[in-house]
Design a protein around this motif. Structure first.
Motif, mmCIF file in Angstrom:
data_model
loop_
_atom_site.group_PDB
_atom_site.id
_atom_site.type_symbol
_atom_site.label_atom_id
_atom_site.label_comp_id
_atom_site.label_asym_id
_atom_site.label_seq_id
_atom_site.Cartn_x
_atom_site.Cartn_y
_atom_site.Cartn_z
ATOM 1 N N HIS A 20 0.837 -1.188 0.000
ATOM 2 C CA HIS A 20 0.000 0.000 0.000
ATOM 3 C C HIS A 20 0.882 1.252 0.000
ATOM 4 O O HIS A 20 1.854 1.330 0.758
ATOM 5 C CB HIS A 20 -0.904 0.039 1.237
ATOM 6 C CG HIS A 20 -1.841 -1.123 1.347
ATOM 7 N ND1 HIS A 20 -3.162 -1.056 0.985
ATOM 8 C CD2 HIS A 20 -1.640 -2.399 1.766
ATOM 9 C CE1 HIS A 20 -3.750 -2.227 1.188
ATOM 10 N NE2 HIS A 20 -2.834 -3.063 1.659
ATOM 11 N N TRP A 39 0.610 5.382 0.560
ATOM 12 C CA TRP A 39 -0.230 6.465 1.064
ATOM 13 C C TRP A 39 0.462 7.798 0.815
ATOM 14 O O TRP A 39 1.689 7.883 0.785
ATOM 15 C CB TRP A 39 -0.444 6.319 2.571
ATOM 16 C CG TRP A 39 -1.050 5.024 3.017
ATOM 17 C CD1 TRP A 39 -0.443 3.804 3.088
ATOM 18 C CD2 TRP A 39 -2.387 4.825 3.471
ATOM 19 N NE1 TRP A 39 -1.316 2.860 3.568
ATOM 20 C CE2 TRP A 39 -2.520 3.466 3.807
ATOM 21 C CE3 TRP A 39 -3.486 5.679 3.638
ATOM 22 C CZ2 TRP A 39 -3.701 2.923 4.296
ATOM 23 C CZ3 TRP A 39 -4.674 5.153 4.126
ATOM 24 C CH2 TRP A 39 -4.773 3.785 4.443
ATOM 25 N N TRP A 59 -4.433 11.669 5.056
ATOM 26 C CA TRP A 59 -3.800 10.564 4.353
ATOM 27 C C TRP A 59 -4.782 9.932 3.363
ATOM 28 O O TRP A 59 -5.933 9.669 3.699
ATOM 29 C CB TRP A 59 -3.318 9.505 5.337
ATOM 30 C CG TRP A 59 -2.138 9.950 6.148
ATOM 31 C CD1 TRP A 59 -2.145 10.388 7.435
ATOM 32 C CD2 TRP A 59 -0.783 10.003 5.719
ATOM 33 N NE1 TRP A 59 -0.877 10.720 7.844
ATOM 34 C CE2 TRP A 59 -0.012 10.486 6.800
ATOM 35 C CE3 TRP A 59 -0.126 9.695 4.528
ATOM 36 C CZ2 TRP A 59 1.359 10.661 6.732
ATOM 37 C CZ3 TRP A 59 1.244 9.866 4.448
ATOM 38 C CH2 TRP A 59 1.973 10.353 5.542
ATOM 39 N N LYS A 117 -4.936 6.759 0.321
ATOM 40 C CA LYS A 117 -4.259 5.604 -0.266
ATOM 41 C C LYS A 117 -4.178 5.804 -1.779
ATOM 42 O O LYS A 117 -5.180 5.815 -2.484
ATOM 43 C CB LYS A 117 -5.007 4.314 0.061
ATOM 44 C CG LYS A 117 -4.220 3.056 -0.313
ATOM 45 C CD LYS A 117 -4.994 1.786 0.020
ATOM 46 C CE LYS A 117 -5.136 1.619 1.532
ATOM 47 N NZ LYS A 117 -5.777 0.326 1.866
ATOM 48 N N VAL A 130 -2.320 0.400 -4.646
ATOM 49 C CA VAL A 130 -2.196 -0.936 -4.067
ATOM 50 C C VAL A 130 -1.563 -1.840 -5.119
ATOM 51 O O VAL A 130 -2.080 -1.963 -6.231
ATOM 52 C CB VAL A 130 -3.557 -1.505 -3.629
ATOM 53 C CG1 VAL A 130 -3.377 -2.925 -3.086
ATOM 54 C CG2 VAL A 130 -4.211 -0.619 -2.581
#
Length: 376
Positions: free
Chosen positions: A273, A275, A288, A290, A293
């Motif tokens: 991941h 961020w 934050w 994401k 992925v």
């Protein structure tokens, strides 16, 4: 004369498109004839080559290993960059802007303290020059060190500043405080300590993974990933940032976000991941988000490790899309822009916590007197 100048311009236009990650290509071009050698060796060509390609290429991996009873700082080219001798009884602490930061090490098995070495070394692998930096008279429980170009305020593009002034930043903790010293190669002196008091709930230690330099700020992971420490190089102010809500805080590393600002990488299951901090809402408060992925189980050598596989983010290439992760016995390189994952080698010997990171060495390396001697 006009025709000859036009031909030279056309030759240069072709040659500067050669991959800078393979400096031997330029050497071969320089050996074609005196005319080509003069073009490639010209300072103007080198400047235009850097401007054309932008960010310096990753030409080597820098990491720590064990050889017998000695720690060894390894420099492993990943292109036709000339090899450099291992630095025995040394450890790599940081790598940035064409410089590698080293420190002396006791024999394997001996306790490691900051006072074991009175200096750290700033090494330029391009010229193979090395400068000693005396350590300030402090003995923190935990410490981390960062090296970077001395330019601030975006005044340097870091395309060819490895031979210029540099700054070394040392961050350490004692039972109650974080303190930071900054060393300038121009003044050959350390600044006064900047300090911040630690919350009583924190365990007061640094994660000691590669620090991140973004703009005029340096970031460090603190207290098993529960806090991020920010140091302002201009104002010499320390502040704390809460990290994103992660599955396993101990398995995190700072990385560059897509916009070059602060980012965090962690692994949950077989997923990497990424961020980043982004402004949200009309008030512009950062939060934050994401960004990405990457599924690691798509790689056969990782997918066969089984559910007990343990992943760690052990480094990244600042200014590149490269992230290093370890998984059981393997070291893998992840390219964020494509999601590609490649096994880079076997896991190194288990070592002290702060010796695990891998670094990507990035630099332009163009034909000159020293390079021609190597290849001729």
């Amino acid at each position: 004369m006009a025709m000859a100048a036009l031909v030279d311009e056309l030759i240069e236009e072709i040659l500067r498109r050669l991959p800078p990650s393979e400096p031997a290509c330029l050497v071969r071009a320089a050996l074609v004839c005196k005319r080509w050698c003069g073009i490639v060796s010209d300072a103007g060509f080198r400047r235009r080559l850097r401007e054309f390609h932008g960010a310096p290429p990753a030409v080597a991996a820098v990491y720590n290993a064990v050889d017998g009873d000695a720690y060894v700082a390894r420099f492993t080219p990943c292109a036709s960059f000339p090899p450099r001798a291992d630095r025995r009884c040394k450890a790599v602490l940081d790598c940035r802007h064409g410089r590698v930061l080293l420190r002396g090490m006791p024999p394997v098995g001996k306790d490691l303290h900051l006072e074991d070495g009175s200096v750290v070394d700033v090494w330029d692998p391009v010229t193979d020059e090395q400068w000693e930096v005396p350590v300030p008279d402090v003995y923190p429980h935990e410490f981390d060190v960062v090296v970077l170009c001395a330019a601030t305020g975006g005044t340097c593009d870091h395309l060819d500043c490895h031979g210029g002034p540099f700054v070394v930043v040392l961050v350490g903790t004692d039972l109650d405080n974080v303190f930071i010293y900054a060393y300038s190669s121009e003044t050959a002196a350390w600044s006064k300590a900047s300090t911040i008091h630690l919350d009583a709930t924190l365990n007061s230690y640094l994660m000691l993974r590669p620090g991140l330099v973004s703009g005029d700020s340096i970031y460090f992971i603190l207290e098993d990933g529960h806090k991020i420490l920010k140091y302002d190089l201009v104002g010499h102010v320390i502040s704390m940032i809460n990290p994103p809500s992660l599955h396993a805080k101990g398995n995190v590393a700072l990385v560059e976000a897509k916009d070059g600002r602060l980012g965090v990488a962690d692994v949950e299951g077989y997923n990497l991941h990424i961020w980043s901090r982004q402004a949200a809402g009309s008030n512009g408060v950062e939060q934050w988000v994401k960004d990405q992925v990457i599924k690691l189980d798509m790689v056969p050598s990782i997918a066969t490790l089984g559910p007990s596989a343990k992943f760690n983010v052990v480094g990244f290439g600042e200014g590149t899309n490269i992230i290093f992760i370890s998984a059981n016995a393997g070291i893998f390189v992840v390219w964020r822009n494509s999601g590609r994952v490649m096994k880079a080698g076997e896991k190194r010997a288990v070592m002290a916590r702060f010796l695990n990171p891998m670094f990507s060495f990035q630099s332009f390396y163009t034909p000159g007197t020293s390079l021609m001697r190597i290849y001729l």
